[in-house]
Design an enzyme around this catalytic site. Structure first.
Site, short mmCIF file in Angstrom:
data_model
loop_
_atom_site.label_atom_id
_atom_site.label_comp_id
_atom_site.label_asym_id
_atom_site.label_seq_id
_atom_site.Cartn_x
_atom_site.Cartn_y
_atom_site.Cartn_z
CD GLN A 163 -3.27 2.68 6.81
OE1 GLN A 163 -3.88 3.07 7.80
NE2 GLN A 163 -3.86 2.55 5.65
CG ASP A 170 -3.02 7.85 -1.59
OD1 ASP A 170 -2.77 8.29 -0.44
OD2 ASP A 170 -2.80 6.68 -1.93
NE ARG A 178 -6.22 0.86 -1.80
CZ ARG A 178 -5.51 1.31 -0.76
NH1 ARG A 178 -4.25 0.96 -0.59
NH2 ARG A 178 -6.09 2.12 0.14
NE ARG A 181 0.13 1.41 3.39
CZ ARG A 181 1.06 2.32 3.60
NH1 ARG A 181 2.35 1.97 3.68
NH2 ARG A 181 0.78 3.60 3.76
N GLY A 182 0.25 2.40 -0.03
CA GLY A 182 1.02 3.64 -0.19
C GLY A 182 1.12 3.93 -1.68
#
Ligand code: MRU
Length: 375
Positions: A214, A255, A90, A52-53
């Site tokens: 996170q 993001d 995503r 993720r990230g």
């Protein structure tokens, strides 16, 4: 990994032609990896947040296109079909779409140059081209995050000069924007790593970042690995700390950032920006240029915000007394939950954008002046 750049830590690497990734769902309690052998493996790893990230999502997507090339034996039409699935893994991090589109554009160009794509050699070449481009994308992130670190560190250094002897610069961050999120120094954490390298006295307030934690699971772990002083706080604590004068600077990742400087980042970022604004505390967003979406100007209207399973809010995951990683329910059995993964911080609340080219205002003209080539 066949990288051209020196490396810090990496969230993924190549092994026998496959992509090995750190399984981030198990951190900080288990240090395990997964091996991605197919494009479907890459899609799933992004979806279930094994990785993720924004940056690492883009990297794994790019390697996913390479895996697609390999499994379809260099057939461009099949690569495109498999890549279209990765692209949808995503919705919010634009690095995902950016990386897939860049990979396909390079493959299309390479295919045009081949006189006969039915020949095995030409198809093999496309697999090589895909691998080379995926490596190039992650190598660029390595260099980009180092530069983000240097530019961002100047802000920390300037504040350090104003502090009384022995007092640290207190930096608040949200979610995880470290090397687990973008190779190889992170975005928001890159200036913090650089400041630590330069011996600047710093302390980091780490938002836990409910519901997936996170901050607690990943940022606290990363900073601990690098011996950087930090304190974990519940998500709602930042405002009080700001009122008490215990936050000098906020730095978060993003993001997707619009051409006018609106920022989509992990849910809760907007509330921190509001509190920072109210308390006259600088609020910076760190990003590589691949996180700009120059097609859009209005973050609230135009950025798709991921909605995730209600279970992530209804349950918490953690280490049990018996050493197993388990889940506990934190709400009544009949309670419903809503789980937006990101929110939008309007440009007016952002003091500046720390990019690999320098720091610019979160304003359309300033962004355009620094990133003319991306428009
Ligand atoms: O849902 P996640 O963990 O992928 O969200 C990550 C973030 O919100 C980061 O702050 C963001 O990706 C910037 S780090 C490159």
């Amino acid at each position: 990994m066949n990288s051209t750049s020196s490396s810090f830590w990496k969230a993924f690497w190549l092994e026998d032609g496959n992509l090995v990734v750190i399984d981030q769902t198990q951190l900080p309690f288990r240090s395990t990896t997964k091996t991605l052998k197919t494009s479907a493996d890459a899609t799933l790893a992004i979806q279930d947040m094994t990785v993720r990230g924004a940056g690492v999502i883009g990297n794994v997507a790019a390697f996913g296109v390479y895996l697609a090339a390999r499994e379809s034996n260099g057939d461009l039409a099949k690569i495109k079909a498999l890549s279209a699935v990765i692209r949808l893994a995503r919705p919010t991090a634009v690095n995902l779409m950016w990386a897939v589109d860049r990979m396909i554009a390079v493959l299309e160009k390479a295919a045009l140059k081949k006189d006969d794509l039915e020949k095995d050699d030409s198809r093999k070449d496309l697999i090589e081209v895909a691998l080379k481009e995926a490596i190039a994308i992650s190598d660029e992130d390595v260099i980009g995050t180092r530069n983000i670190g240097k530019f961002g560190c100047e802000l920390i250094e300037a504040i350090a000069k104003t502090k009384p002897e022995g007092e640290p610069v207190n930096i608040l961050t949200h979610c995880n924007a470290g090397w687990l999120a973008i190779v190889d120094r992170g975005s928001a954490l890159a200036p913090i790593y650089e400041a630590s390298d330069r011996g600047i006295n710093i302390h980091v307030w780490v938002d836990e970042t409910r519901p997936r934690n996170q901050g607690a699971n990943l940022t606290a772990w990363e900073l601990g690995q690098s011996n950087i002083p930090h304190t974990l706080i519940a998500d709602n604590t930042g405002g009080l700390l700001m009122q008490y004068g215990k936050v000098d600077l906020c730095i978060v990742g993003t993001d997707r950032t619009t051409r006018s400087g609106d920022v989509a980042n992990k849910i809760g970022t907007y509330l921190k920006a509001l509190a920072a604004h109210d308390n006259h505390i600088p609020f910076y967003v760190a990003l590589p240029s691949s996180t700009f979406d120059m097609q859009i100007a209005d973050g609230i209207k135009e950025i798709a915000i991921e909605t995730r399973s209600a279970d992530e809010v209804l349950y918490m995951q953690g280490l049990q007394d018996d050493g197993a990683i388990g889940k506990v329910r934190v709400a009544p059995l009949e309670t419903k939950a809503l789980n937006y993964g990101f929110d939008i911080t309007p440009a007016r609340l952002v003091t500046g954008l720390i990019t690999e080219r320098g720091i610019c205002k979160a304003e359309e003209m300033a962004i355009a002046a620094m990133f003319l080539d991306l428009i």
